[in-house]
Motif scaffolding. Structure first.
Motif, PDB file in Angstrom:
ATOM      1  N   VAL A 224       0.885  -1.092  -0.226  1.00  0.00           N
ATOM      2  CA  VAL A 224      -0.012  -0.063   0.073  1.00  0.00           C
ATOM      3  C   VAL A 224       0.918   1.370   0.072  1.00  0.00           C
ATOM      4  N   PHE A 225       2.053   1.194   0.375  1.00  0.00           N
ATOM      5  CA  PHE A 225       2.851   2.365   0.626  1.00  0.00           C
ATOM      6  C   PHE A 225       3.524   2.778  -0.586  1.00  0.00           C
ATOM      7  N   VAL A 226       3.573   1.893  -1.657  1.00  0.00           N
ATOM      8  CA  VAL A 226       4.213   2.209  -2.692  1.00  0.00           C
ATOM      9  C   VAL A 226       3.731   3.380  -3.647  1.00  0.00           C
ATOM     10  N   ASP A 227       2.731   3.724  -3.538  1.00  0.00           N
ATOM     11  CA  ASP A 227       1.987   5.010  -4.351  1.00  0.00           C
ATOM     12  C   ASP A 227       2.477   6.325  -3.669  1.00  0.00           C
ATOM     13  N   GLU A 228       2.446   6.076  -2.113  1.00  0.00           N
ATOM     14  CA  GLU A 228       3.189   7.379  -1.487  1.00  0.00           C
ATOM     15  C   GLU A 228       4.581   7.397  -1.827  1.00  0.00           C
ATOM     16  N   TYR A 229       5.353   6.486  -1.808  1.00  0.00           N
ATOM     17  CA  TYR A 229       6.773   6.526  -1.923  1.00  0.00           C
ATOM     18  C   TYR A 229       7.175   7.173  -3.329  1.00  0.00           C
ATOM     19  N   LEU A 230       6.327   6.736  -4.352  1.00  0.00           N
ATOM     20  CA  LEU A 230       6.627   7.062  -5.797  1.00  0.00           C
ATOM     21  C   LEU A 230       6.629   8.677  -6.052  1.00  0.00           C
ATOM     22  N   LEU A 231       5.812   9.254  -5.084  1.00  0.00           N
ATOM     23  CA  LEU A 231       5.790  10.621  -5.210  1.00  0.00           C
ATOM     24  C   LEU A 231       6.959  11.406  -4.782  1.00  0.00           C
ATOM     25  N   ASN A 232       7.989  10.857  -4.046  1.00  0.00           N
ATOM     26  CA  ASN A 232       9.176  11.398  -3.825  1.00  0.00           C
ATOM     27  C   ASN A 232       9.970  10.000  -3.466  1.00  0.00           C
ATOM     28  N   PRO A 233      10.355   9.285  -4.565  1.00  0.00           N
ATOM     29  CA  PRO A 233      11.271   8.170  -4.343  1.00  0.00           C
ATOM     30  C   PRO A 233      12.745   8.444  -3.868  1.00  0.00           C
ATOM     31  N   THR A 234      13.299   7.656  -3.026  1.00  0.00           N
ATOM     32  CA  THR A 234      14.600   8.162  -2.488  1.00  0.00           C
ATOM     33  C   THR A 234      15.706   7.020  -3.251  1.00  0.00           C
ATOM     34  N   GLY A 235      15.212   6.048  -3.692  1.00  0.00           N
ATOM     35  CA  GLY A 235      16.176   5.226  -4.132  1.00  0.00           C
ATOM     36  C   GLY A 235      16.435   3.652  -3.095  1.00  0.00           C
ATOM     37  N   ALA A 236      16.885   4.338  -1.890  1.00  0.00           N
ATOM     38  CA  ALA A 236      16.948   3.301  -0.976  1.00  0.00           C
ATOM     39  C   ALA A 236      15.872   3.360   0.196  1.00  0.00           C
ATOM     40  N   VAL A 237      15.693   2.150   0.421  1.00  0.00           N
ATOM     41  CA  VAL A 237      14.518   1.847   1.497  1.00  0.00           C
ATOM     42  C   VAL A 237      14.868   0.803   2.527  1.00  0.00           C
ATOM     43  N   ILE A 238      14.427   1.323   3.794  1.00  0.00           N
ATOM     44  CA  ILE A 238      14.591   0.264   4.795  1.00  0.00           C
ATOM     45  C   ILE A 238      12.897  -0.016   5.615  1.00  0.00           C
ATOM     46  N   ALA A 239      12.524  -1.189   5.657  1.00  0.00           N
ATOM     47  CA  ALA A 239      11.235  -1.720   5.967  1.00  0.00           C
ATOM     48  C   ALA A 239      11.263  -1.999   7.271  1.00  0.00           C
ATOM     49  N   TYR A 240      10.328  -1.693   8.102  1.00  0.00           N
ATOM     50  CA  TYR A 240      10.099  -2.096   9.524  1.00  0.00           C
ATOM     51  C   TYR A 240      10.198  -3.877   9.865  1.00  0.00           C
ATOM     52  N   ASN A 241       9.773  -4.494   8.952  1.00  0.00           N
ATOM     53  CA  ASN A 241      10.070  -5.916   8.689  1.00  0.00           C
ATOM     54  C   ASN A 241      10.153  -6.611   7.277  1.00  0.00           C
ATOM     55  N   ASP A 242      10.546  -7.773   7.113  1.00  0.00           N
ATOM     56  CA  ASP A 242      10.495  -8.518   5.714  1.00  0.00           C
ATOM     57  C   ASP A 242       9.179  -8.385   5.131  1.00  0.00           C
ATOM     58  N   LEU A 243       8.239  -8.764   5.962  1.00  0.00           N
ATOM     59  CA  LEU A 243       6.923  -8.943   4.975  1.00  0.00           C
ATOM     60  C   LEU A 243       6.675  -7.287   4.293  1.00  0.00           C
ATOM     61  N   MET A 244       6.864  -6.280   5.207  1.00  0.00           N
ATOM     62  CA  MET A 244       6.576  -5.187   4.392  1.00  0.00           C
ATOM     63  C   MET A 244       7.584  -4.870   3.347  1.00  0.00           C
ATOM     64  N   ALA A 245       8.665  -5.203   3.493  1.00  0.00           N
ATOM     65  CA  ALA A 245       9.763  -5.060   2.402  1.00  0.00           C
ATOM     66  C   ALA A 245       9.302  -5.918   1.180  1.00  0.00           C
ATOM     67  N   LEU A 246       8.766  -7.115   1.346  1.00  0.00           N
ATOM     68  CA  LEU A 246       8.668  -8.120   0.084  1.00  0.00           C
ATOM     69  C   LEU A 246       7.183  -7.539  -0.508  1.00  0.00           C
ATOM     70  N   GLY A 247       6.398  -7.067   0.262  1.00  0.00           N
ATOM     71  CA  GLY A 247       5.111  -6.079  -0.198  1.00  0.00           C
ATOM     72  C   GLY A 247       5.600  -5.115  -0.881  1.00  0.00           C
ATOM     73  N   PHE A 248       6.439  -4.171  -0.373  1.00  0.00           N
ATOM     74  CA  PHE A 248       6.751  -2.993  -1.233  1.00  0.00           C
ATOM     75  C   PHE A 248       7.639  -3.644  -2.502  1.00  0.00           C
TER      76      PHE A 248
END
Length: 329
Positions: A224-248
């Motif tokens: 779900v966070f992808v659309d918000e991220y694409l408004l201001n992408p940074t290239g590098a991402v750290i996710a709270y846990n692996d499940l969120m990282a895989l979903g991203f």
């Protein structure tokens, strides 16, 4: 607890029917979170706790039962902790019961009161309750907090500082100057620790950092966070846990962005899925097995009257490098 305090007293204070009070304690999933909180607050105010059916039920299996309360049994990290706790309990002649709060603070406390008559101790795993409520629970029976530091209550936590420094340093070496942290639940203590540790290291390395709004700690939460991220992408991402990282990663792929060619991701936990994903996920290994066994050992020692450290017992995290981090574009 005085036997003069009944569910009728709780109902009167809470402004609900006695049947609602009974349902709240017997089947918390059948009442709303707001009602559960109202009933629990009333019960706390007048000192009500459910009576045990029989005093002997605390010892139905060997030396007795302990309860493990987790936020989400579907999360592999919590499942691994429970498995480790069970192994430790079995080796010492104790049984174990498990329940999940589903990230609802009021239900977490209700579950505690529900199991209290039947167990000799409780492990609160990543509890979402405020500190004052946890300390109140710890006064009622032997309690150890897992993956959270609560002053005055024995706890076992993971030291993530070195692993986070390695992760941020890795991004810097790969040429990244901006980083996004995908945050988890607002009630997560360890989420706050992750944010502060990442923030400190980014400041030390002059890396620009932004933090997402609180997201569900699930695959869907990362997606779900992808659309918000694409408004201001940074290239590098750290996710709270692996499940969120895989979903991203999955959400970005649906929009035509491949990892690590277009962006890089690091997770937390090192679930089995992290090694099997495509690309395999670079992640910070959170030692769930050691966390569970150390916490169970501390609780069983406390039940037996042994010494338990008043300060946090820590186990170290470590960075596991795989294939989800590439060079900055």
């Amino acid at each position: 607890m005085s036997d003069k305090v009944t569910i009728y007293d709780v109902a009167k204070v809470a402004g609900v029917s006695p049947s609602t009070v009974s349902r709240t304690f017997a089947a918390p999933g059948r009442v709303s979170a707001e009602t559960a909180r109202k009933v629990q607050d009333a019960a706390d105010a007048i000192g009500y706790h459910a009576d045990p059916i029989t005093s002997g039920r605390r010892h139905v299996n060997g030396k007795g039962l302990i309860a493990v309360i987790v936020p989400d049994l579907a999360n592999p990290f919590f499942a691994a902790i429970c498995r480790s706790v069970q192994d430790e309990c079995s080796s010492r002649g104790f049984g174990m019961v498990v329940s999940e709060s589903r990230e609802v603070v009021a239900r977490e406390r209700i579950i505690f009161d529900e199991v209290l008559p039947y167990v000799r101790g409780v492990l609160l795993v990543s509890p979402r309750m405020p500190d004052v409520m946890i300390r109140k629970c710890a006064q009622l029976c032997p309690t150890v907090v897992v993956n959270r530091n609560v002053r005055g209550v024995p706890n076992v936590v993971i030291d993530i500082s070195d692993a986070v420094k390695q992760a941020v340093r890795y991004f810097a070496l790969m040429g990244y100057h901006r980083l996004t942290y995908i945050d988890g639940p607002s009630t997560s203590w360890v989420g706050g620790v992750k944010w502060r540790t990442i923030s400190d290291e980014c400041n030390a390395r002059n890396i620009s950092l932004k933090r997402s709004h609180p997201c569900a700690p699930t695959v869907d939460g990362g997606n779900v966070f992808v659309d918000e991220y694409l408004l201001n992408p940074t290239g590098a991402v750290i996710a709270y846990n692996d499940l969120m990282a895989l979903g991203f990663v999955a959400g970005m792929r649906k929009r035509g962005y491949e990892c690590p060619e277009r962006f890089s991701v690091i997770g937390f936990d090192n679930d089995k899925l992290a090694a099997l994903s495509n690309p395999s996920l670079t992640t910070i290994h959170m030692p769930a097995a050691a966390l569970g066994s150390d916490a169970a050992a501390a609780l069983l020692s406390r039940i037996s009257g042994g010494d338990v450290p008043g300060t946090a017992v820590t186990v170290p995290a470590r960075l596991v490098m795989r294939h989800s981090v590439g060079k900055a574009a």
